[in-house]
Design a protein around this motif. Structure first.
Motif, PDB file in Angstrom:
ATOM      1  N   ILE A 263       7.345   8.779   0.292  1.00  0.00           N
ATOM      2  CA  ILE A 263       6.964   9.092  -1.087  1.00  0.00           C
ATOM      3  C   ILE A 263       5.922   8.087  -1.596  1.00  0.00           C
ATOM      4  O   ILE A 263       4.956   8.457  -2.255  1.00  0.00           O
ATOM      5  CB  ILE A 263       8.197   9.123  -1.998  1.00  0.00           C
ATOM      6  N   GLY A 264       6.117   6.814  -1.271  1.00  0.00           N
ATOM      7  CA  GLY A 264       5.150   5.794  -1.678  1.00  0.00           C
ATOM      8  C   GLY A 264       3.768   6.037  -1.095  1.00  0.00           C
ATOM      9  O   GLY A 264       2.751   5.873  -1.777  1.00  0.00           O
ATOM     10  N   ASP A 265       3.702   6.455   0.164  1.00  0.00           N
ATOM     11  CA  ASP A 265       2.416   6.744   0.792  1.00  0.00           C
ATOM     12  C   ASP A 265       1.740   7.954   0.156  1.00  0.00           C
ATOM     13  O   ASP A 265       0.525   7.952  -0.064  1.00  0.00           O
ATOM     14  CB  ASP A 265       2.589   6.986   2.290  1.00  0.00           C
ATOM     15  N   VAL A 266       2.513   8.979  -0.135  1.00  0.00           N
ATOM     16  CA  VAL A 266       1.952  10.177  -0.755  1.00  0.00           C
ATOM     17  C   VAL A 266       1.393   9.844  -2.138  1.00  0.00           C
ATOM     18  O   VAL A 266       0.278  10.242  -2.481  1.00  0.00           O
ATOM     19  CB  VAL A 266       3.006  11.298  -0.842  1.00  0.00           C
ATOM     20  N   VAL A 267       2.156   9.092  -2.925  1.00  0.00           N
ATOM     21  CA  VAL A 267       1.692   8.722  -4.268  1.00  0.00           C
ATOM     22  C   VAL A 267       0.446   7.847  -4.183  1.00  0.00           C
ATOM     23  O   VAL A 267      -0.497   8.023  -4.953  1.00  0.00           O
ATOM     24  CB  VAL A 267       2.819   8.025  -5.066  1.00  0.00           C
ATOM     25  N   CYS A 268       0.403   6.942  -3.235  1.00  0.00           N
ATOM     26  CA  CYS A 268      -0.764   6.067  -3.090  1.00  0.00           C
ATOM     27  C   CYS A 268      -2.008   6.865  -2.705  1.00  0.00           C
ATOM     28  O   CYS A 268      -3.094   6.610  -3.229  1.00  0.00           O
ATOM     29  CB  CYS A 268      -0.484   4.998  -2.051  1.00  0.00           C
TER      30      CYS A 268
END
Length: 84
Positions: A64-69
């Motif tokens: 999720i963190g990678d997608v948001v970034c």
């Protein structure tokens, strides 16, 4: 004036983002993070191995963190991590 993405914008106006899913992604991130902390000391058998419950849940926070970034930018991703 601040120069962002080849556009000049005034300091007193926020940069507009397409934030249709950011609230949902942040809620899922926080929920999975808390759930991983809760089940960290719960052990289960998976394919003959004893694994912690957090082993299965915590990698979802990275996803999720990678997608948001990638979609919303590094600043928004850092705020989401600090809020979570």
């Amino acid at each position: 004036m601040i120069k962002r993405m080849n556009k000049m914008i005034p300091n007193n106006k926020p940069l507009k983002l397409n934030s249709k899913y950011i609230l949902l992604l942040t809620m899922i991130y926080v929920t999975v993070s808390v759930a991983a902390d809760v089940v960290a000391f719960k052990f289960a058998y998976f394919f003959g191995y004893v694994e912690s419950g957090a082993t299965l849940l915590f990698p979802i926070t990275y996803l999720i963190g990678d997608v948001v970034c990638e979609v919303y930018g590094w600043d928004v991703a850092m705020k989401m991590v600090w809020y979570g």
